[in-house]
Design a protein around this motif. Sequence first.
Motif, PDB file in Angstrom:
ATOM      1  N   THR A 415      33.320  50.000  47.498  1.00 42.23           N
ATOM      2  CA  THR A 415      33.570  48.829  46.574  1.00 42.23           C
ATOM      3  C   THR A 415      35.101  48.440  46.565  1.00 42.23           C
ATOM      4  N   GLY A 416      35.884  49.175  47.590  1.00 43.54           N
ATOM      5  CA  GLY A 416      37.130  48.953  47.627  1.00 43.54           C
ATOM      6  C   GLY A 416      37.361  47.606  48.453  1.00 43.54           C
ATOM      7  N   ILE A 417      38.567  47.165  48.609  1.00 41.99           N
ATOM      8  CA  ILE A 417      38.899  46.147  49.423  1.00 41.99           C
ATOM      9  C   ILE A 417      39.365  46.627  50.853  1.00 41.99           C
ATOM     10  N   LEU A 418      38.333  46.254  52.007  1.00 44.90           N
ATOM     11  CA  LEU A 418      38.577  46.934  53.214  1.00 44.90           C
ATOM     12  C   LEU A 418      39.593  46.013  54.005  1.00 44.90           C
ATOM     13  N   GLN A 419      40.603  46.571  54.607  1.00 42.06           N
ATOM     14  CA  GLN A 419      41.351  45.644  55.816  1.00 42.06           C
ATOM     15  C   GLN A 419      41.499  46.525  57.067  1.00 42.06           C
ATOM     16  N   GLY A 420      41.695  45.778  58.137  1.00 41.52           N
ATOM     17  CA  GLY A 420      41.947  46.350  59.231  1.00 41.52           C
ATOM     18  C   GLY A 420      40.598  46.722  60.028  1.00 41.52           C
ATOM     19  N   ILE A 443      44.686  53.502  62.496  1.00 41.13           N
ATOM     20  CA  ILE A 443      46.053  52.978  61.987  1.00 41.13           C
ATOM     21  C   ILE A 443      46.049  51.745  61.479  1.00 41.13           C
ATOM     22  N   GLY A 444      46.655  51.051  60.619  1.00 39.91           N
ATOM     23  CA  GLY A 444      46.668  49.814  60.105  1.00 39.91           C
ATOM     24  C   GLY A 444      45.756  49.483  59.101  1.00 39.91           C
ATOM     25  N   SER A 445      44.639  50.287  59.362  1.00 41.19           N
ATOM     26  CA  SER A 445      43.475  50.022  58.106  1.00 41.19           C
ATOM     27  C   SER A 445      43.601  50.777  56.798  1.00 41.19           C
ATOM     28  N   SER A 446      43.165  49.821  55.634  1.00 43.17           N
ATOM     29  CA  SER A 446      43.246  50.765  54.578  1.00 43.17           C
ATOM     30  C   SER A 446      41.994  50.068  53.738  1.00 43.17           C
ATOM     31  N   VAL A 447      41.892  50.960  52.632  1.00 37.38           N
ATOM     32  CA  VAL A 447      40.852  50.618  51.214  1.00 37.38           C
ATOM     33  C   VAL A 447      41.582  50.576  50.216  1.00 37.38           C
ATOM     34  N   THR A 448      41.487  49.581  49.441  1.00 41.32           N
ATOM     35  CA  THR A 448      42.448  49.496  48.422  1.00 41.32           C
ATOM     36  C   THR A 448      41.375  49.467  47.002  1.00 41.32           C
ATOM     37  N   PHE A 449      41.632  50.024  46.013  1.00 38.94           N
ATOM     38  CA  PHE A 449      40.819  50.010  44.790  1.00 38.94           C
ATOM     39  C   PHE A 449      41.710  49.806  43.674  1.00 38.94           C
ATOM     40  N   GLY A 450      41.034  48.762  42.931  1.00 41.43           N
ATOM     41  CA  GLY A 450      41.825  48.280  41.704  1.00 41.43           C
ATOM     42  C   GLY A 450      41.024  48.816  40.401  1.00 41.43           C
ATOM     43  N   ASN A 451      41.629  48.566  39.277  1.00 38.83           N
ATOM     44  CA  ASN A 451      41.143  48.769  37.915  1.00 38.83           C
ATOM     45  C   ASN A 451      40.790  50.536  37.939  1.00 38.83           C
ATOM     46  N   VAL A 452      41.555  51.279  38.610  1.00 39.83           N
ATOM     47  CA  VAL A 452      41.257  52.768  38.513  1.00 39.83           C
ATOM     48  C   VAL A 452      41.752  53.130  37.174  1.00 39.83           C
ATOM     49  N   LEU A 529      44.751  52.293  43.524  1.00 37.04           N
ATOM     50  CA  LEU A 529      44.927  53.599  44.705  1.00 37.04           C
ATOM     51  C   LEU A 529      44.492  52.948  46.050  1.00 37.04           C
ATOM     52  N   ARG A 530      45.346  53.286  46.998  1.00 37.18           N
ATOM     53  CA  ARG A 530      45.194  52.848  48.385  1.00 37.18           C
ATOM     54  C   ARG A 530      45.093  54.117  49.161  1.00 37.18           C
ATOM     55  N   VAL A 531      44.082  53.820  50.110  1.00 34.41           N
ATOM     56  CA  VAL A 531      43.891  54.786  51.063  1.00 34.41           C
ATOM     57  C   VAL A 531      44.200  54.354  52.645  1.00 34.41           C
TER      58      VAL A 531
END
Length: 549
Positions: A415-420, A443-452, A529-531
């Motif tokens: 459900t997070g925003i996937l990048q990379g 490296i350079g990839s991430s998953v960002t979750f909003g409204n946590v 929250l960003r992973v």
Amino acid sequence: MITVGVALSLPWLATAVTRTLTPPMGWNSYNYYNCYPNETIIKSNAWGLVELGLSTVGYNIVTPDCGWPSKNRTADGQITWNPELFPSGFPALGEYIHGLGLKFGLYSGAGVWECTPDNGEWYLQASLGHEVEDAHTFATWGGDALKYDNCWANKIDTTIRFVDYNPSERDPSVRFAAMSDALSSVNRSIIFSICQWGVGQDLGVWAPKYGNTWRISNDIQDNWKSIWRIVNQAVPYVKHTGVGKYIDMDILTVGLGALSYEEERFHFGMWAISKSPLVIGAPANSSLTPAGSLAILLNKDVVALNQDRLGEQAQLIRRYTEEGYDIFAGNISGSRKVIGVANWSNSSKSVDIDLQLVGVQKSGNIQDVWAAKSIGPYEGALKVDLEGHEAKLLILPVSAQLTYNVEPSYYSAVTGILQGDVKSVNCGDGCLPTGSKVTNMTIGSSVTFGNVSGGVLGGTKLIGIDYINYDVALASAWTNGTNTRNFTLSVNGREPRRWSFPISGGDWYETGRLDVLADGFYVGPVNELRVEAPGLDPGADLVGFAVYT
């Protein structure tokens, strides 16, 4: 160590395996003498266990490891000893060991030949295809235990290295089940220790059915990083262990001179609370093994933690990667809990532990096991001073267990925003509770979750991270393999913090959970929250995370 032959009292057993109700203890020739044992070596070390008082503490199984057999079987197909190395023979060796009040441990393998120190021209008999006759031979020799290794797995192609981390067989349990069944058929109780090195999937599922103990890792090495590698590999097995079924973290290196005194205590203590067999690898000889190392091995209070009748493996409760320490905890008899505070870093430090987070709620008195003294009462929190590479072992009475009264907020990774390069994958029941995961966290990839959610207070939150990591260090164990994958977590744009994730169990589709603390939360469902993966190696696969508000 209490030994029983049981088939009915423990209903999960598949065969009538001889079980030790507590982890086995003893001495093995491999770590110091490699694959070059002989009769003099074995007898002198057996006598050393008695002379030094080690046998009275519980070290009572004496095992000549690889190198003892003849290259050929007898004319009637029986495995036999090398007469040049063991001129008196194995029945006589067993009688000598039994005469000292000790047990006779034997060694063979589930391949065509046993493990040897070089890669050719030295092929010593193992037991593949000869399980029944070898089990009966071991029984007639007076054998009390069998370590069963994994070299030359189901093949005789000498152009392929005798250690194979990717065997062609579909089900490795078949070879070990064959010897387990054979041992169950003889008229003697023989403890069966599977030494399959953690190769392949589902080891924790099948190995307890056939063996009293099972090796979870590649061989231990005489260095500090090996302790980190093996402890990280032991973490997920807590779900599979218990009375009569114990992980084997390999032979102890205490006394071999590679570790510092504090590191040896760390090593011994972590093996003890993990309920691994305590098997001495150094000579049972005061002129060859330092007095300080012998004192560690003789510490009855630490041994008692290993031999506790509950048989409960301590589990990783909290990891503080950047600070460099872990907290392990497990229940022991007498309504008590053992806590291991493990300082992986080189530097000394003082840490504050909220004891409610390890399941202890009311005040009580703390026993420092290594110091052999009480350090007074506590009231919900505890300050612990640690030297570099020190592991404190603390015993606390447990009068109440912490429970969470509020269900956590859960966030599926997909459900997070996937990048990379990161991508989502469906994996069904294999990665519950979500049935999906994100992988390829390069490296350079991430998953960002909003409204946590930050709850009604914000600040620091306990986060339970569901992840998958089965990047097991097998061949890489000899170089820099660690069994860990890393993430960084950042809350609301704060400085990212790094976490090392241990092996999660089973295979790539079985989740594990790591509980961490992260600060910087605001009140309410307004947090981000960003992973990310912090380095060149990919991060673990992420299934989701729970925030306890």
